[in-house]
Design a protein around this motif. Structure first.
Motif, PDB file in Angstrom:
ATOM      1  N   THR A 161       0.841  -1.201   0.000  1.00 21.20           N
ATOM      2  CA  THR A 161       0.000   0.000   0.000  1.00 21.20           C
ATOM      3  C   THR A 161       0.871   1.245   0.000  1.00 21.20           C
ATOM      4  O   THR A 161       2.028   1.210   0.422  1.00 21.20           O
ATOM      5  CB  THR A 161      -0.925   0.017   1.224  1.00 21.20           C
ATOM      6  N   GLN A 162       0.329   2.347  -0.472  1.00 23.53           N
ATOM      7  CA  GLN A 162       1.056   3.604  -0.529  1.00 23.53           C
ATOM      8  C   GLN A 162       0.195   4.739   0.004  1.00 23.53           C
ATOM      9  O   GLN A 162      -1.020   4.618   0.077  1.00 23.53           O
ATOM     10  CB  GLN A 162       1.484   3.898  -1.968  1.00 23.53           C
ATOM     11  N   SER A 163       0.846   5.848   0.356  1.00 25.73           N
ATOM     12  CA  SER A 163       0.126   6.999   0.902  1.00 25.73           C
ATOM     13  C   SER A 163      -0.715   7.637  -0.191  1.00 25.73           C
ATOM     14  O   SER A 163      -0.247   7.819  -1.319  1.00 25.73           O
ATOM     15  CB  SER A 163       1.111   8.024   1.468  1.00 25.73           C
ATOM     16  N   PRO A 164      -1.955   7.996   0.132  1.00 21.48           N
ATOM     17  CA  PRO A 164      -2.839   8.584  -0.882  1.00 21.48           C
ATOM     18  C   PRO A 164      -2.563  10.059  -1.097  1.00 21.48           C
ATOM     19  O   PRO A 164      -2.021  10.747  -0.232  1.00 21.48           O
ATOM     20  CB  PRO A 164      -4.228   8.381  -0.278  1.00 21.48           C
ATOM     21  N   SER A 165      -2.940  10.547  -2.254  1.00 19.43           N
ATOM     22  CA  SER A 165      -2.946  11.985  -2.521  1.00 19.43           C
ATOM     23  C   SER A 165      -4.213  12.559  -1.906  1.00 19.43           C
ATOM     24  O   SER A 165      -5.320  12.122  -2.233  1.00 19.43           O
ATOM     25  CB  SER A 165      -2.928  12.239  -4.034  1.00 19.43           C
ATOM     26  N   ARG A 166      -4.076  13.529  -1.020  1.00 19.83           N
ATOM     27  CA  ARG A 166      -5.240  14.076  -0.340  1.00 19.83           C
ATOM     28  C   ARG A 166      -6.193  14.759  -1.316  1.00 19.83           C
ATOM     29  O   ARG A 166      -7.410  14.614  -1.211  1.00 19.83           O
ATOM     30  CB  ARG A 166      -4.789  15.079   0.737  1.00 19.83           C
ATOM     31  N   VAL A 167      -5.637  15.500  -2.261  1.00 20.07           N
ATOM     32  CA  VAL A 167      -6.476  16.197  -3.236  1.00 20.07           C
ATOM     33  C   VAL A 167      -7.251  15.188  -4.081  1.00 20.07           C
ATOM     34  O   VAL A 167      -8.459  15.346  -4.327  1.00 20.07           O
ATOM     35  CB  VAL A 167      -5.617  17.101  -4.144  1.00 20.07           C
ATOM     36  N   LEU A 168      -6.568  14.136  -4.533  1.00 17.44           N
ATOM     37  CA  LEU A 168      -7.226  13.116  -5.343  1.00 17.44           C
ATOM     38  C   LEU A 168      -8.289  12.388  -4.528  1.00 17.44           C
ATOM     39  O   LEU A 168      -9.384  12.099  -5.038  1.00 17.44           O
ATOM     40  CB  LEU A 168      -6.194  12.120  -5.872  1.00 17.44           C
ATOM     41  N   ALA A 169      -7.983  12.079  -3.257  1.00 16.20           N
ATOM     42  CA  ALA A 169      -8.948  11.387  -2.402  1.00 16.20           C
ATOM     43  C   ALA A 169     -10.199  12.239  -2.199  1.00 16.20           C
ATOM     44  O   ALA A 169     -11.323  11.721  -2.221  1.00 16.20           O
ATOM     45  CB  ALA A 169      -8.310  11.057  -1.050  1.00 16.20           C
ATOM     46  N   MET A 170     -10.020  13.535  -2.016  1.00 12.06           N
ATOM     47  CA  MET A 170     -11.176  14.432  -1.845  1.00 12.06           C
ATOM     48  C   MET A 170     -12.000  14.514  -3.125  1.00 12.06           C
ATOM     49  O   MET A 170     -13.229  14.555  -3.087  1.00 12.06           O
ATOM     50  CB  MET A 170     -10.704  15.819  -1.416  1.00 12.06           C
ATOM     51  N   PHE A 171     -11.326  14.523  -4.274  1.00 13.96           N
ATOM     52  CA  PHE A 171     -12.032  14.569  -5.553  1.00 13.96           C
ATOM     53  C   PHE A 171     -12.816  13.273  -5.778  1.00 13.96           C
ATOM     54  O   PHE A 171     -13.961  13.304  -6.243  1.00 13.96           O
ATOM     55  CB  PHE A 171     -11.037  14.773  -6.695  1.00 13.96           C
ATOM     56  N   VAL A 172     -12.213  12.141  -5.422  1.00 14.82           N
ATOM     57  CA  VAL A 172     -12.891  10.847  -5.537  1.00 14.82           C
ATOM     58  C   VAL A 172     -14.134  10.834  -4.655  1.00 14.82           C
ATOM     59  O   VAL A 172     -15.217  10.406  -5.074  1.00 14.82           O
ATOM     60  CB  VAL A 172     -11.943   9.696  -5.142  1.00 14.82           C
ATOM     61  N   GLY A 173     -14.009  11.311  -3.422  1.00 23.49           N
ATOM     62  CA  GLY A 173     -15.143  11.358  -2.511  1.00 23.49           C
ATOM     63  C   GLY A 173     -16.261  12.240  -3.045  1.00 23.49           C
ATOM     64  O   GLY A 173     -17.445  11.899  -2.938  1.00 23.49           O
ATOM     65  N   LEU A 174     -15.899  13.374  -3.637  1.00 26.04           N
ATOM     66  CA  LEU A 174     -16.883  14.296  -4.199  1.00 26.04           C
ATOM     67  C   LEU A 174     -17.685  13.631  -5.318  1.00 26.04           C
ATOM     68  O   LEU A 174     -18.918  13.663  -5.326  1.00 26.04           O
ATOM     69  CB  LEU A 174     -16.170  15.534  -4.740  1.00 26.04           C
ATOM     70  N   CYS A 175     -16.989  13.007  -6.261  1.00 27.46           N
ATOM     71  CA  CYS A 175     -17.654  12.389  -7.422  1.00 27.46           C
ATOM     72  C   CYS A 175     -18.530  11.219  -6.994  1.00 27.46           C
ATOM     73  O   CYS A 175     -19.698  11.114  -7.409  1.00 27.46           O
ATOM     74  CB  CYS A 175     -16.609  11.916  -8.427  1.00 27.46           C
TER      75      CYS A 175
END
Length: 241
Positions: free
Chosen positions: A121-135
């Motif tokens: 596993t690797q550390s997530p990108s916070r911006v990408l994670a927030m965008f995924v949650g939004l969509c």
């Protein structure tokens, strides 16, 4: 109440709960086959999601699989998005078809058709994670699902968590988004019938059994196979119905 319907719901809730899902996509398919009216299907699926995902999260959390840091970045944007989506009364036909096709690729990737997935596993990108949650939150609110069926493959394909950690995150994500989606429905005059009570009882029982097996008994390989099967069922439901 049709006993065949209750039995099917019991099995479906157990299967989905074993991988940390609430089962809304399955409940929608079953209710469509049994002739439930569209205005009843969406809120009913979200209510059943609340109970099944809640039971599932408790089991995976108690076994130490929850990653609160990763979860928080998804839920920050998904809650308001699911609320807005729940207020929108659109024909979800196109959304279902597109999501069904996308999930096919996720299933094939998880089964190793496009090469084996990374184990570390690797550390997530916070911006990408927030965008995924939004969509995911927005589309989940429109369609009437908790979003775990979309979130799980994303987390695994990006290597942000292992299978059981993903199940724990998805379960709580589904619970919160289902509540937000119901709140959006409620603002539009949602009313639930008492006929939903037997459905709640059987899905809680199925959720308890499935999440126990998934969190305490299934190994990583078996859980990944179960998740692939659940996603495949969701693909068929989204595309064909």
């Amino acid at each position: 109440m049709d006993y065949g319907l209750l039995l099917i719901l019991l099995i479906v809730s157990a299967l989905y709960a074993s991988v940390g899902h609430g089962g809304a996509s399955g409940y929608l398919a079953i209710m469509a086959l049994y002739g439930f009216s569209p205005d009843v299907m969406k809120p009913t699926a979200l209510v059943l999601n609340l109970f099944v995902a809640g039971v599932s999260f408790i089991h995976f959390y108690r076994n130490g699989y929850f990653k609160p840091g990763l979860f928080s970045w998804f839920v920050i944007t998904s809650i308001p998005a699911a609320f807005v989506g729940g207020m929108i009364d659109l024909d979800p036909y196109i959304y279902r078809k597109v999501l069904g096709v996308l999930l096919i690729f996720a299933v094939l990737r998880m089964l190793g058709v496009f090469g084996k997935m990374q184990k570390e596993t690797q550390s997530p990108s916070r911006v990408l994670a927030m965008f995924v949650g939004l969509c995911i939150g927005f589309f989940s609110g429109i369609i009437g699902i908790g979003g775990g069926i979309l979130l799980s493959p994303v987390i695994l394909l990006l290597g942000w968590a292992d299978v059981k950690q993903t199940a724990a995150i998805s379960a709580l994500f589904i619970w919160i988004n289902s509540l937000a989606g119901l709140a959006g429905d409620y603002s539009n005059g949602l009313e639930l019938s008492t006929q939903i009570l037997p459905l709640i009882v059987v899905t809680i029982c199925g959720g308890f059994l499935g999440s126990y097996l998934g969190s305490f008994r299934f190994n990583e390989v078996r859980l990944r196979q179960a998740l692939s099967f659940v996603l495949a069922l969701a693909c068929l439901k989204l595309i064909l119905m």
